[in-house]
Every structure is written in structure tokens, then in C-alpha cells.
Design a protein around this motif. Sequence first.
Motif, mmCIF file in Angstrom:
data_model
loop_
_atom_site.group_PDB
_atom_site.id
_atom_site.type_symbol
_atom_site.label_atom_id
_atom_site.label_comp_id
_atom_site.label_asym_id
_atom_site.label_seq_id
_atom_site.Cartn_x
_atom_site.Cartn_y
_atom_site.Cartn_z
ATOM 1 N N TYR A 1 0.815 -1.219 0.000
ATOM 2 C CA TYR A 1 0.000 0.000 0.000
ATOM 3 C C TYR A 1 0.846 1.265 0.000
ATOM 4 N N GLU A 2 2.081 1.179 0.534
ATOM 5 C CA GLU A 2 2.932 2.362 0.588
ATOM 6 C C GLU A 2 3.335 2.828 -0.813
ATOM 7 N N PHE A 3 3.575 1.878 -1.716
ATOM 8 C CA PHE A 3 3.926 2.256 -3.085
ATOM 9 C C PHE A 3 2.776 3.021 -3.736
ATOM 10 N N VAL A 4 1.562 2.579 -3.475
ATOM 11 C CA VAL A 4 0.388 3.231 -4.051
ATOM 12 C C VAL A 4 0.154 4.596 -3.397
ATOM 13 N N ASP A 5 0.245 4.652 -2.070
ATOM 14 C CA ASP A 5 0.028 5.920 -1.364
ATOM 15 C C ASP A 5 1.014 6.986 -1.824
ATOM 16 N N ARG A 6 2.252 6.600 -2.035
ATOM 17 C CA ARG A 6 3.256 7.558 -2.489
ATOM 18 C C ARG A 6 2.967 8.031 -3.917
ATOM 19 N N GLY B 1 0.668 12.828 -7.178
ATOM 20 C CA GLY B 1 -0.328 13.419 -8.067
ATOM 21 C C GLY B 1 -1.004 12.470 -9.026
ATOM 22 N N PHE B 2 -0.739 11.176 -8.915
ATOM 23 C CA PHE B 2 -1.347 10.207 -9.827
ATOM 24 C C PHE B 2 -2.737 9.783 -9.362
ATOM 25 N N ASP B 3 -3.614 9.564 -10.325
ATOM 26 C CA ASP B 3 -4.912 8.949 -10.061
ATOM 27 C C ASP B 3 -4.756 7.443 -10.241
#
Length: 313
Positions: free
Chosen positions: A251-256, A261-263
Motif C-alpha cells: 500500500y505504501e507504493f500506491v500511497d506515495r 499526483g497520480f490517479d
Amino acid sequence: MHWRAKGVLQKVLGHVPGGERAHYLLQRRFGGLRDFRREFDIKMDDWRLMAGHLQAAGRPIAGARLFEIGSGWYPTFPFACYLGGARQVITVDLNRHIKPELVRDCAQHLARHVALIAEACGVPEDDVRQRQQQLAARLRQGDDVGIATDGVVRYEAPADASRTALPGQQVDCVFSNSVLEHVLPDVVDGIYREAMRILAPGGIMFHSVNCGDHYAYVDRRINQLNYLQYSDRQWRQWDNAFLYQNRMRAYEFVDRAVEAGFDIVLNTECPREKRLAELANMKVHPQFAHIPAERLCVTSIDFIGRKRAQAAS
């Protein structure tokens, strides 16, 4: 091989002259490269999954301008994208790991996957076969990757994916496969920022991350959550230049990526019953105790972040 012994051996090799060459030869004799066909087929299955995700996200490989982070010893993904009709594939590595003999083997083994590539990319099988035969022949005669692909694939190393010389807004897709788990957390953020800069409006970033303990592949006595038992200070005993693992959770890769600024338009994070059971039977170090079990136990994830069409470079 005991995982601690491998960690110490790799740490030593990372600090002696000729260590990189010795590490490569050990991989060829005893490691993942001893069965190249199996290793290659696993990578091609990963590529197939990526091609499907890109297609579903509205960015098919045919005609795309692609940027790969982490070339490795041989360019499976760039070559497969080239055969599938990509317009351009730039592949970069922080260190020059590419091996000519493996590059040639890679091109040759692609002959067995011509139909798969054609189907995944929606291009004629005869076109893929022609490109594969030409690629293999040119590499055998000594051409480099760029010449062998008519300039479509460009290999750059050493190169920093967080600080490229590419112009802004000129890439359709930035991608990596089993790379980000080996990158310092701050560098992950830098890679995301650079991806945001070089991607065209509406472009996408795809990453497949294997965020489990990689030592579990060589020591069956441990599982992929093994490294969560140790503090950062303890883990540094076995972390090394050849197998650095940042231990970030999926989840950390996604949260970062969201913070950059990515959707997020794809997120395969999913707790597995097997991993939850393994986690329940081990003592997790207190530094990970704040993470819910269903998130802590996830050891792999694919995700896509899209740059907003109106976003600035």
C-alpha cells in the motif's frame, strides 16, 4: 542455502573487486539463471499480465512510447514491446548489468512467444515473427540493442530514473517489474516525480512490485514475511548491494504515487489467507506493529497511476 549465508556472501561480493562478475557467475551456476528457459518464461508471463493491464487502461503497447525502469541482465520487456509494435522503448538501469550472451538468448527464446505477443498487442503474428527473426539474426552478427531494433529500443546505463534528460510530456507509459522493492524509499518518490514530468497528459505509470522477502526463494525454511521480524538496524546485516530490499509494504507504493499526483486506476492489493496465517504465527518487529495485518501480509501488487490530462509537466 541458508538465507543469512546468502546475505553475507552477497554483502562481501558487493565490496570486493570483481564482485559483480563473481555474483553473475554464481547466479548462472547456482541461482535463478541456471535454468534460463524457466526464468525467461516467468518474465514473459509477467509481461503478458502487464500488456493486459495497459490495454485495459486504454494504453495498448502497439504505437506507444515506453520507458522502463530497471533493465537487468537482459531486456525481456523492451524486446517483447518492440515485437508488439511499440513506437519507442527506452530502458534504463542505475548500473550496467546487461549481458550480451543473455540478450541473444532472450531474443532467441522470444520465438516461442510470437503468438502470445501478437495476441496481447493486437498485431499480426507474421509481423511479430518477422521482427523476432530479424532481431535474433542481428544480435548474432554483433549488432547492439539499438541497431538490432531499428532504433526502437534504447538502452541507457548508468542512468538515474529519478533524474533523466528526457524532455517533458513525451512518454505514454513508465513501467517497472520487480524493481521498486529494491529502491530506497526516497528514490521511489523521485522516480514518481520524474514519471509525472516525462509522461504526456493522460499517460500512465505501471509497476509490478514483489514486496516479499526475496531470501525465501533460496531458503525454504522461511516465508516471504520473514524479514518483518527484524528492525532496520538488524536487517542491515543482510541487506546488500545485490539484493537490497526496502521492506515497504504494498500500500505504501500506491500511497506515495497518490501523493505524487497520480490517479490510481488499478490496484491489485489483496491479502491472501496463506499470508495471514503465516503472519499470525510469527513475531513481527514493533516497527511494523502499527500496520493492520491485512495490509502487512501483502507480498505482491500491480498498480497503475494515471497523469491527469490537464496536469502540468
